[in-house]
Scaffold this motif. Sequence first.
Motif, PDB file in Angstrom:
ATOM      1  N   GLN A 163       1.269  -1.381   0.185  1.00  0.00           N
ATOM      2  CA  GLN A 163       0.207   0.032  -0.015  1.00  0.00           C
ATOM      3  C   GLN A 163       0.968   1.302  -0.226  1.00  0.00           C
ATOM      4  OE1 GLN A 163      -2.016  -0.775   3.263  1.00  0.00           O
ATOM      5  NE2 GLN A 163      -3.730  -1.275   2.119  1.00  0.00           N
ATOM      6  N   GLU A 164       2.132   0.768   0.755  1.00  0.00           N
ATOM      7  CA  GLU A 164       2.746   2.334   0.640  1.00  0.00           C
ATOM      8  C   GLU A 164       3.852   2.841  -1.022  1.00  0.00           C
ATOM      9  OE1 GLU A 164       4.277   4.272   2.360  1.00  0.00           O
ATOM     10  OE2 GLU A 164       2.702   4.030   3.758  1.00  0.00           O
ATOM     11  N   ILE A 165       3.720   1.506  -1.082  1.00  0.00           N
ATOM     12  CA  ILE A 165       4.415   1.950  -2.743  1.00  0.00           C
ATOM     13  C   ILE A 165       3.417   2.563  -3.419  1.00  0.00           C
ATOM     14  CG2 ILE A 165       5.361   0.390  -4.239  1.00  0.00           C
ATOM     15  CD1 ILE A 165       6.977  -1.737  -2.678  1.00  0.00           C
ATOM     16  N   THR A 166       1.996   1.927  -3.227  1.00  0.00           N
ATOM     17  CA  THR A 166       1.151   2.171  -4.072  1.00  0.00           C
ATOM     18  C   THR A 166       0.722   3.379  -4.253  1.00  0.00           C
ATOM     19  OG1 THR A 166      -0.386   1.528  -3.077  1.00  0.00           O
ATOM     20  CG2 THR A 166      -0.295   0.251  -4.948  1.00  0.00           C
ATOM     21  N   ARG A 167       0.282   4.120  -2.811  1.00  0.00           N
ATOM     22  CA  ARG A 167       0.784   5.471  -2.814  1.00  0.00           C
ATOM     23  C   ARG A 167       1.870   6.446  -3.091  1.00  0.00           C
ATOM     24  NH1 ARG A 167      -1.992   3.900   2.374  1.00  0.00           N
ATOM     25  NH2 ARG A 167      -0.125   3.062   3.202  1.00  0.00           N
ATOM     26  N   LYS A 168       3.194   5.695  -3.105  1.00  0.00           N
ATOM     27  CA  LYS A 168       4.741   6.790  -3.357  1.00  0.00           C
ATOM     28  C   LYS A 168       4.111   6.472  -4.856  1.00  0.00           C
ATOM     29  CE  LYS A 168       8.357   5.323  -0.598  1.00  0.00           C
ATOM     30  NZ  LYS A 168       7.525   7.208   0.289  1.00  0.00           N
ATOM     31  N   CYS A 169       4.175   6.351  -5.632  1.00  0.00           N
ATOM     32  CA  CYS A 169       3.455   5.992  -7.290  1.00  0.00           C
ATOM     33  C   CYS A 169       2.413   7.340  -7.643  1.00  0.00           C
ATOM     34  CB  CYS A 169       3.697   4.934  -7.604  1.00  0.00           C
ATOM     35  SG  CYS A 169       2.804   4.995  -9.319  1.00  0.00           S
ATOM     36  N   ASP A 170       1.151   7.175  -6.476  1.00  0.00           N
ATOM     37  CA  ASP A 170       0.376   8.130  -6.941  1.00  0.00           C
ATOM     38  C   ASP A 170       0.876   9.400  -6.649  1.00  0.00           C
ATOM     39  OD1 ASP A 170      -1.514   6.857  -7.281  1.00  0.00           O
ATOM     40  OD2 ASP A 170      -2.461   6.379  -5.337  1.00  0.00           O
ATOM     41  N   GLY A 171       1.987   9.500  -5.037  1.00  0.00           N
ATOM     42  CA  GLY A 171       2.455  10.458  -5.105  1.00  0.00           C
ATOM     43  C   GLY A 171       3.479  11.348  -5.793  1.00  0.00           C
ATOM     44  N   PHE A 172       4.254  10.102  -6.940  1.00  0.00           N
ATOM     45  CA  PHE A 172       5.017  10.851  -7.992  1.00  0.00           C
ATOM     46  C   PHE A 172       4.214  11.268  -8.652  1.00  0.00           C
ATOM     47  CE2 PHE A 172       7.965   7.355  -6.342  1.00  0.00           C
ATOM     48  CZ  PHE A 172       9.054   7.840  -5.388  1.00  0.00           C
ATOM     49  N   SER A 173       3.138  10.695  -9.361  1.00  0.00           N
ATOM     50  CA  SER A 173       2.570  10.647 -10.335  1.00  0.00           C
ATOM     51  C   SER A 173       2.000  12.525  -9.930  1.00  0.00           C
ATOM     52  CB  SER A 173       1.297  10.445 -10.467  1.00  0.00           C
ATOM     53  OG  SER A 173       0.658   9.989 -11.698  1.00  0.00           O
ATOM     54  N   SER A 174       1.422  13.310  -8.707  1.00  0.00           N
ATOM     55  CA  SER A 174       1.285  14.243  -8.635  1.00  0.00           C
ATOM     56  C   SER A 174       2.529  15.478  -8.800  1.00  0.00           C
ATOM     57  CB  SER A 174       0.198  13.941  -7.373  1.00  0.00           C
ATOM     58  OG  SER A 174       1.540  14.339  -6.118  1.00  0.00           O
ATOM     59  N   LEU A 175       3.135  14.668  -8.656  1.00  0.00           N
ATOM     60  CA  LEU A 175       4.798  15.930  -8.672  1.00  0.00           C
ATOM     61  C   LEU A 175       4.746  16.110 -10.298  1.00  0.00           C
ATOM     62  CD1 LEU A 175       6.176  14.521  -5.441  1.00  0.00           C
ATOM     63  CD2 LEU A 175       4.670  16.744  -5.426  1.00  0.00           C
ATOM     64  N   LEU A 176       4.580  15.780 -11.033  1.00  0.00           N
ATOM     65  CA  LEU A 176       5.299  15.239 -12.646  1.00  0.00           C
ATOM     66  C   LEU A 176       4.109  15.991 -13.454  1.00  0.00           C
ATOM     67  CD1 LEU A 176       6.715  12.043 -12.715  1.00  0.00           C
ATOM     68  CD2 LEU A 176       8.279  13.636 -12.367  1.00  0.00           C
ATOM     69  N   PRO A 177       4.126  16.226 -14.522  1.00  0.00           N
ATOM     70  CA  PRO A 177       4.021  17.153 -15.285  1.00  0.00           C
ATOM     71  C   PRO A 177       2.413  15.691 -15.867  1.00  0.00           C
ATOM     72  CG  PRO A 177       5.671  16.881 -16.252  1.00  0.00           C
ATOM     73  CD  PRO A 177       6.539  16.429 -14.618  1.00  0.00           C
ATOM     74  N   GLU A 178       1.339  16.468 -16.311  1.00  0.00           N
ATOM     75  CA  GLU A 178       0.423  15.599 -16.357  1.00  0.00           C
ATOM     76  C   GLU A 178       0.997  14.605 -17.317  1.00  0.00           C
ATOM     77  OE1 GLU A 178      -3.179  18.142 -18.799  1.00  0.00           O
ATOM     78  OE2 GLU A 178      -2.799  18.675 -17.411  1.00  0.00           O
ATOM     79  N   ASN A 179       1.790  14.921 -17.867  1.00  0.00           N
ATOM     80  CA  ASN A 179       1.354  13.822 -19.361  1.00  0.00           C
ATOM     81  C   ASN A 179       2.801  12.503 -19.408  1.00  0.00           C
ATOM     82  OD1 ASN A 179       4.543  15.463 -19.824  1.00  0.00           O
ATOM     83  ND2 ASN A 179       4.241  15.116 -21.691  1.00  0.00           N
ATOM     84  N   ILE A 180       3.452  12.564 -18.173  1.00  0.00           N
ATOM     85  CA  ILE A 180       4.051  11.396 -17.460  1.00  0.00           C
ATOM     86  C   ILE A 180       3.413  11.113 -16.961  1.00  0.00           C
ATOM     87  CG2 ILE A 180       6.585  10.908 -16.092  1.00  0.00           C
ATOM     88  CD1 ILE A 180       7.146  13.966 -17.144  1.00  0.00           C
ATOM     89  N   ASN A 181       2.916   9.704 -16.633  1.00  0.00           N
ATOM     90  CA  ASN A 181       2.976   8.844 -16.035  1.00  0.00           C
ATOM     91  C   ASN A 181       3.636   7.355 -15.050  1.00  0.00           C
ATOM     92  OD1 ASN A 181       3.320   6.462 -18.118  1.00  0.00           O
ATOM     93  ND2 ASN A 181       1.412   5.366 -17.778  1.00  0.00           N
ATOM     94  N   CYS A 182       3.221   7.444 -14.157  1.00  0.00           N
ATOM     95  CA  CYS A 182       3.733   6.369 -12.934  1.00  0.00           C
ATOM     96  C   CYS A 182       3.092   4.955 -12.884  1.00  0.00           C
ATOM     97  CB  CYS A 182       3.933   7.023 -11.719  1.00  0.00           C
ATOM     98  SG  CYS A 182       4.850   6.242 -10.519  1.00  0.00           S
ATOM     99  N   GLU A 183       4.250   3.750 -13.152  1.00  0.00           N
ATOM    100  CA  GLU A 183       3.686   2.944 -13.107  1.00  0.00           C
ATOM    101  C   GLU A 183       4.157   1.634 -11.900  1.00  0.00           C
ATOM    102  OE1 GLU A 183       1.801   2.209 -17.560  1.00  0.00           O
ATOM    103  OE2 GLU A 183       4.171   0.741 -16.523  1.00  0.00           O
ATOM    104  N   VAL A 184       4.095   0.631 -11.610  1.00  0.00           N
ATOM    105  CA  VAL A 184       4.918   0.138 -10.689  1.00  0.00           C
ATOM    106  C   VAL A 184       4.791  -1.927 -10.966  1.00  0.00           C
ATOM    107  CG1 VAL A 184       5.378  -1.042  -7.809  1.00  0.00           C
ATOM    108  CG2 VAL A 184       4.208   1.269  -8.677  1.00  0.00           C
ATOM    109  N   ILE A 185       6.046  -1.943 -11.395  1.00  0.00           N
ATOM    110  CA  ILE A 185       5.330  -3.644 -11.001  1.00  0.00           C
ATOM    111  C   ILE A 185       5.993  -4.067 -10.156  1.00  0.00           C
ATOM    112  CG2 ILE A 185       5.843  -5.106 -13.017  1.00  0.00           C
ATOM    113  CD1 ILE A 185       6.447  -2.009 -14.603  1.00  0.00           C
ATOM    114  N   PHE A 186       4.752  -5.620  -9.799  1.00  0.00           N
ATOM    115  CA  PHE A 186       5.688  -5.994  -8.812  1.00  0.00           C
ATOM    116  C   PHE A 186       5.781  -7.549  -9.440  1.00  0.00           C
ATOM    117  CE2 PHE A 186       2.495  -3.122  -7.440  1.00  0.00           C
ATOM    118  CZ  PHE A 186       3.277  -2.586  -5.334  1.00  0.00           C
TER     119      PHE A 186
END
Length: 115
Positions: free
Chosen positions: A55-78
């Motif tokens: 859950q922390e990892i997915t929250r980090k991904c959401d947080g990173f995404s919010s700090l980046l321009p809208e045309n850059i997405n974040c994904e996490v592969i487990f």
Amino acid sequence: MINKSFEIKDYAIDDSQINGFWMTLLDKETLTTEIIYSPDKDGTFDTGETKRIIQEITRKCDGFSSLLPENINCEVIFKDLDDLKYVADEGNFEVEYREMDEIRVVYRFHVQYHI
């Protein structure tokens, strides 16, 4: 073009340690960060700890995404969960939590389109 990255401390999670950290710029549009999270103490992550870490990892991904321009997405592969993929802010993410020795993930930042 990707022109911002995050530092190792940005990926840290309480009560775990980072046992491996590799950043790879695959091309000018894709940056991956591979991380191995291990328990702070010897042993394994029990089911509850695994759930919390994921859950922390997915929250980090959401947080990173919010700090980046809208045309850059974040994904996490487990990596240890059959390459299960989480896409930032997409919701609908189901995991069968279990005891794990480590949690290997790849954060993937990708430019979707050029502004």
